[in-house]
Design a protein around this motif. Structure first.
Motif, PDB file in Angstrom:
ATOM      1  N   ASN A 103       0.797  -1.220   0.000  1.00 32.98           N
ATOM      2  CA  ASN A 103       0.000   0.000   0.000  1.00 32.98           C
ATOM      3  C   ASN A 103       0.834   1.277   0.000  1.00 32.98           C
ATOM      4  N   SER A 130      -5.850   6.105  -1.853  1.00 34.21           N
ATOM      5  CA  SER A 130      -5.819   5.951  -0.405  1.00 34.21           C
ATOM      6  C   SER A 130      -7.101   5.212  -0.004  1.00 34.21           C
ATOM      7  N   GLY A 134      -7.805   6.040   5.509  1.00 30.93           N
ATOM      8  CA  GLY A 134      -6.740   7.014   5.647  1.00 30.93           C
ATOM      9  C   GLY A 134      -7.218   8.337   6.191  1.00 30.93           C
ATOM     10  N   LYS A 148      -2.686   3.747   4.641  1.00 28.27           N
ATOM     11  CA  LYS A 148      -3.487   4.678   3.861  1.00 28.27           C
ATOM     12  C   LYS A 148      -3.381   6.111   4.388  1.00 28.27           C
ATOM     13  N   TRP A 149      -3.195   6.283   5.700  1.00 30.39           N
ATOM     14  CA  TRP A 149      -2.875   7.609   6.230  1.00 30.39           C
ATOM     15  C   TRP A 149      -1.543   8.074   5.646  1.00 30.39           C
ATOM     16  N   VAL A 151      -0.156   7.240   2.851  1.00 31.41           N
ATOM     17  CA  VAL A 151      -0.310   7.567   1.430  1.00 31.41           C
ATOM     18  C   VAL A 151      -0.750   9.024   1.265  1.00 31.41           C
ATOM     19  N   ILE A 152      -1.612   9.493   2.146  1.00 36.41           N
ATOM     20  CA  ILE A 152      -2.050  10.886   2.078  1.00 36.41           C
ATOM     21  C   ILE A 152      -0.883  11.827   2.378  1.00 36.41           C
ATOM     22  N   ALA A 171      -5.129  12.474  -3.960  1.00 34.20           N
ATOM     23  CA  ALA A 171      -5.458  11.141  -3.441  1.00 34.20           C
ATOM     24  C   ALA A 171      -6.961  10.938  -3.465  1.00 34.20           C
ATOM     25  N   CYS A 173      -9.961   8.695  -1.935  1.00 35.34           N
ATOM     26  CA  CYS A 173     -10.253   7.836  -0.788  1.00 35.34           C
ATOM     27  C   CYS A 173     -11.571   7.104  -1.031  1.00 35.34           C
TER      28      CYS A 173
END
Length: 252
Positions: A103, A130, A134, A148-149, A151-152, A171, A173
């Motif tokens: 991820n 994401s 996230g 996923k957090w 990725v932001i 991004a 979500c």
């Protein structure tokens, strides 16, 4: 000349829906995937590469080919796995690292190798997948939510770093997306929480103001918009396509 898009994990699910939408919008479509069977089933005019998104040698090879073909207009760094569904004390470190690798490392590697191509063209759109995970804490999904957090955070940094070169980064979500991957999540969460699959499903749906799951096409439509000239000044944004999550913890 058609614009070129690369979608990682583009042979099935949300990634394939993205690739199909870009194809319909007139893009030259390139997809990578680790699933060779899925790759063999995509339209024959797509350019395909069997690649592990978290393996640097694999991704370097893909982007070398993209460079030789003339560069890249849009990157959809979409590869991801659900990871384990367990209480934090029961999560194995190896499973944690595997989830983070696909991820987060996958998004990093795709951006790392896309950036020089886009810098040379002084334009480009990087779209990272994401998750609403996230944006909120997510019980029993610590590895996935953490990735996923992150990725932001990566996207925000890319937008600042690459903006002076004419490159945008955003991004998407997704919320709960109908399909086989989500069915696996539902089954694991039902077991972890001692609930039925139907109760967990309804928990997800009722956790949104619109009371429903998302479809892959909804995510794909947003990706095409973010890549388009209509979004030429949209950068550094976290855009949820989730029916408006109001309660991220799917319990009744």
């Amino acid at each position: 000349m058609n614009r070129r898009v690369l979608v990682t994990a583009g042979a099935s699910g949300v990634g394939c829906a993205m690739a199909q939408a870009f194809d319909a919008a007139g893009y030259e479509v390139w997809v990578t995937d680790i699933d060779q069977a899925a790759l063999s089933s995509v339209p024959g005019h797509w350019t395909t590469h069997s690649a592990n998104a978290s393996d640097e040698a694999d991704m370097r090879g893909v982007f070398d080919a993209v460079s030789e073909a003339g560069g890249l207009d849009t990157l959809c760094a979409n590869a991801g796995i659900a990871g384990p569904t367990d209480a934090i004390e029961d999560i194995d470190l190896t499973a944690w690292r595997a989830c983070i690798a696909v991820n987060l490392d996958g998004a990093f590697l795709a951006a790392k190798y896309a950036a020089p191509l886009m810098k040379s063209a002084r334009s480009g759109s990087i779209i990272l997948t994401s998750s609403t995970a996230g944006q909120y804490g997510y019980p029993f999904r610590a590895p996935y939510a953490s990735a996923k957090w992150a990725v932001i955070g990566l996207m925000k940094t890319l937008a600042m770093e690459l903006g002076p070169h004419g490159i945008r980064a955003n991004a998407i979500c997704p919320g709960a997306v109908e399909g086989p991957r989500m069915e696996g999540v539902l089954a694991r969460e039902a077991e972890a929480k001692g609930m039925s699959r139907e109760a967990v499903y309804q928990g997800y749906a009722s956790g949104t103001s619109m009371g429903r799951f998302v479809e892959a096409q909804d995510i794909a439509n947003m990706a095409v918009f973010l890549a388009s000239d209509a979004a030429r000044l949209v950068s550094g944004q976290v855009i949820a396509v989730d029916g408006h999550t109001v309660n991220p913890d799917p319990k009744l």
